[in-house]
Write an enzyme that holds these catalytic residues in place. Structure first.
Site, PDB file in Angstrom:
ATOM      1  N   ASP A  39       0.919  -1.209   0.051  1.00 44.55           N
ATOM      2  CA  ASP A  39       0.083   0.021  -0.137  1.00 44.55           C
ATOM      3  C   ASP A  39       0.771   1.225   0.081  1.00 44.55           C
ATOM      4  O   ASP A  39       2.139   1.216   0.420  1.00 44.55           O
ATOM      5  CB  ASP A  39      -0.881  -0.051   1.350  1.00 44.55           C
ATOM      6  CG  ASP A  39      -2.053  -0.868   1.221  1.00 44.55           C
ATOM      7  OD1 ASP A  39      -2.616  -1.193   2.321  1.00 44.55           O
ATOM      8  OD2 ASP A  39      -2.450  -1.527   0.340  1.00 44.55           O
ATOM      9  N   LYS A  61      -3.357   1.970  -2.249  1.00 50.86           N
ATOM     10  CA  LYS A  61      -4.575   1.993  -1.404  1.00 50.86           C
ATOM     11  C   LYS A  61      -4.193   3.576  -0.434  1.00 50.86           C
ATOM     12  O   LYS A  61      -3.364   3.166   0.225  1.00 50.86           O
ATOM     13  CB  LYS A  61      -5.072   0.844  -0.396  1.00 50.86           C
ATOM     14  CG  LYS A  61      -5.855  -0.004  -1.566  1.00 50.86           C
ATOM     15  CD  LYS A  61      -6.099  -1.491  -0.632  1.00 50.86           C
ATOM     16  CE  LYS A  61      -6.876  -1.015   0.283  1.00 50.86           C
ATOM     17  NZ  LYS A  61      -8.218  -0.914  -0.117  1.00 50.86           N
ATOM     18  N   MET A 175      -7.994   7.767   9.693  1.00 53.62           N
ATOM     19  CA  MET A 175      -8.678   8.137   8.501  1.00 53.62           C
ATOM     20  C   MET A 175      -9.890   9.100   8.469  1.00 53.62           C
ATOM     21  O   MET A 175     -10.652   8.865   7.663  1.00 53.62           O
ATOM     22  CB  MET A 175      -9.030   6.629   7.688  1.00 53.62           C
ATOM     23  CG  MET A 175      -7.761   5.690   7.463  1.00 53.62           C
ATOM     24  SD  MET A 175      -8.388   4.192   6.795  1.00 53.62           S
ATOM     25  CE  MET A 175      -9.189   3.446   8.081  1.00 53.62           C
TER      26      MET A 175
END
Length: 499
Positions: A39, A61, A175
């Site tokens: 990622d 990602k 996030m």
């Protein structure tokens, strides 16, 4: 018909970014990988640990950007394993902490593909720690709650804010930058005091870490003003008030600094670790390789007559390694060097002997070839014979000084230096974006390799940290700004950067 062997998948948590937070097991598994699927949240120092010959698949990602959909990632894992390969799925943080690791195992389980999970240090704890925030403290809270703030575009977080406020613990949102306004409003509407301490840590544990200390009421506005971006961790709670007292990461000498390390690959770890020990981030970008000269008849002949020499002289550790490798191949050992005096150019070369239990007779105060040769002229006894073992493209200063002084010597090349053509693709991407502070050069050849590997780079934007004047001279010829270490040692180079 022989049945194809099924491989194995390892789900490895890479931690938040700092290579020192990768677990010992995670490193061991990564070093044995044939395929690595990674990622964007994996730190650059960890990506540089991926074996060179491993197949690398970037699935890109990020919280708000998926280069490859999750279903496709799952399929790639399955296909690579069914080809009989050892596959590492390298994920930022911990695979099961909002990392969708469980989803990636479902298809493997369905097809009976063996797998293992290596937990990683979660950013929910590590990132606040690097910002001086203990997520629990007996004076302030008795619980910790980790919540995902990630939502689909246009949606509000599906969070029970009332329950979160009622628990009176530390809240950590992962996030959550895109939903920061909804998070603040939700907490305030649920009765949280507007002056409750809050923090946002951007790119935590990296050299580019930024910390914003604020309150829940001011969180959206302050984050917007500071232009906070992902990846970031949001912390809500009284523990945030301890951040300034417990700050440590930002106080290290190289905090916030990214240093490109250009030494040969097998030597990188020493300088890189010194940079990390001082709090900097080391971007390994080896620019040269050294290789022993094959079928070296002159070297073989000199070893046959080794007892004829009074001195052995080395201008690099690579020459020392070439000597001992050849001695091992020909059935010799350190006893063959009994009575022969050793002269070296500097501390790094000296270490190659002292770690083998061999004492050095001479090392100049200034670590360069001219000083080595001039100093030896004053040390050698009349009639003593010298054997110099060094690179094929060695400095002519030694030959000139020895010839003028009438020294009896043989200068035998034992290794070649090549520019590295396969340097780290991960470091290269950052270098070309000029997102680094210094480039460290331990020889003129590392400067040449750096320039050769990056012809499109504007070298006038590079600040070079050089081990000596000879190296700096080459760096300046390409327009680089130069800092020269006081002494020609790795420790002195790191000290020069930190000052």
């Amino acid at each position: 018909m022989e049945q194809k062997r099924t491989g194995k998948v390892w789900l490895v948590g890479a931690g938040p970014s700092d290579a020192g937070l990768l677990t010992v097991k995670g490193l061991r598994v990564l070093q044995n990988a044939e395929v690595v699927i990674y990622d964007k949240l994996v730190g650059i120092e960890i990506l540089n640990l991926i074996p060179k010959d491993a197949k690398k698949i970037d699935v890109g990602k990020l919280p708000t950007y998926h280069r490859i959909p999750q279903d496709e990632i799952n399929r790639i894992l399955l296909e690579e394993a069914l080809e009989g390969r050892t596959v590492v799925r390298l994920k930022g943080g911990d695979p099961f902490m909002f990392g969708r690791g469980g989803e990636e195992l479902e298809l493997l389980h369905e097809h009976q593909v063996p797998f293992e999970v290596v937990p990683g240090v979660t950013s929910a704890i590590a990132v606040p720690a690097y910002a001086g925030i203990p997520v629990t403290h007996r004076d302030f809270c008795s619980s910790l709650h980790i919540i995902t703030g990630h939502t689909k575009e246009g949606e509000t977080p599906n969070i029970d804010f009332q329950a979160a406020v009622n628990m009176k613990g530390t809240l950590v949102f992962l996030m959550g930058v895109s939903a920061i306004e909804s998070i603040s409003e939700g907490l305030l509407d649920a009765g949280m005091a507007s002056d409750m301490p809050a923090a946002v840590i951007e790119r935590g544990t990296t050299a580019r870490q930024r910390k914003l200390l604020t309150t829940v009421g001011n969180l959206p506005g302050d984050a917007a003003k500071a232009e906070i971006r992902n990846p970031s961790v949001i912390v809500i709670g009284q523990v945030c008030s301890l951040s300034e007292n417990f700050e440590w990461a930002g106080k290290r000498p190289l905090a916030g600094k990214r240093v490109v390390v250009t030494r040969p690959e097998k030597l990188n770890s020493v300088l890189s670790q010194k940079v990390r020990d001082f709090g900097g981030e080391a971007l390994e970008f080896p620019c040269i390789q050294t290789r022993p000269i094959s079928d070296n008849k002159a070297f073989n002949a000199a070893l046959e007559r080794i007892k004829e020499y009074n001195w052995l002289v080395f201008s690099s550790a690579a020459g020392v390694e070439a000597l001992f490798d050849r001695m091992l191949e020909t059935g010799r050992d350190i006893r063959d060097l009994y009575g022969i005096k050793i002269a070296v150019i500097g501390a790094g070369t000296a270490k190659a002997f002292t770690q083998r239990g061999i004492r050095i007779e001479y090392m100049p105060e200034s670590y360069n070839v001219a000083s080595l040769a001039s100093g030896l002229v004053n040390v050698l006894a009349p009639g003593e014979k010298v054997l110099v073992l060094r690179a094929r493209e060695g400095s002519e200063d030694l030959n000139r000084i020895f010839d003028q002084a009438g020294i009896c010597y043989e200068d035998i090349p034992v290794y070649d230096t090549f520019y590295e053509s396969d340097s780290s693709i991960f470091s290269k991407e950052i270098i070309l974006s000029y997102d680094f502070d210094y480039a460290a050069f331990t020889s003129a050849s590392t400067v040449g390799g750096f320039v050769s590997a990056l012809p499109q780079l504007d070298f006038t934007k590079v600040t070079a940290v050089c081990i000596g004047e000879e190296t700096a001279k080459v760096a300046r010829s390409h327009g680089m700004k130069c800092i020269i270490a006081e002494k020609a040692t790795l420790d002195s180079m790191v000290e020069a950067i930190s000052q």
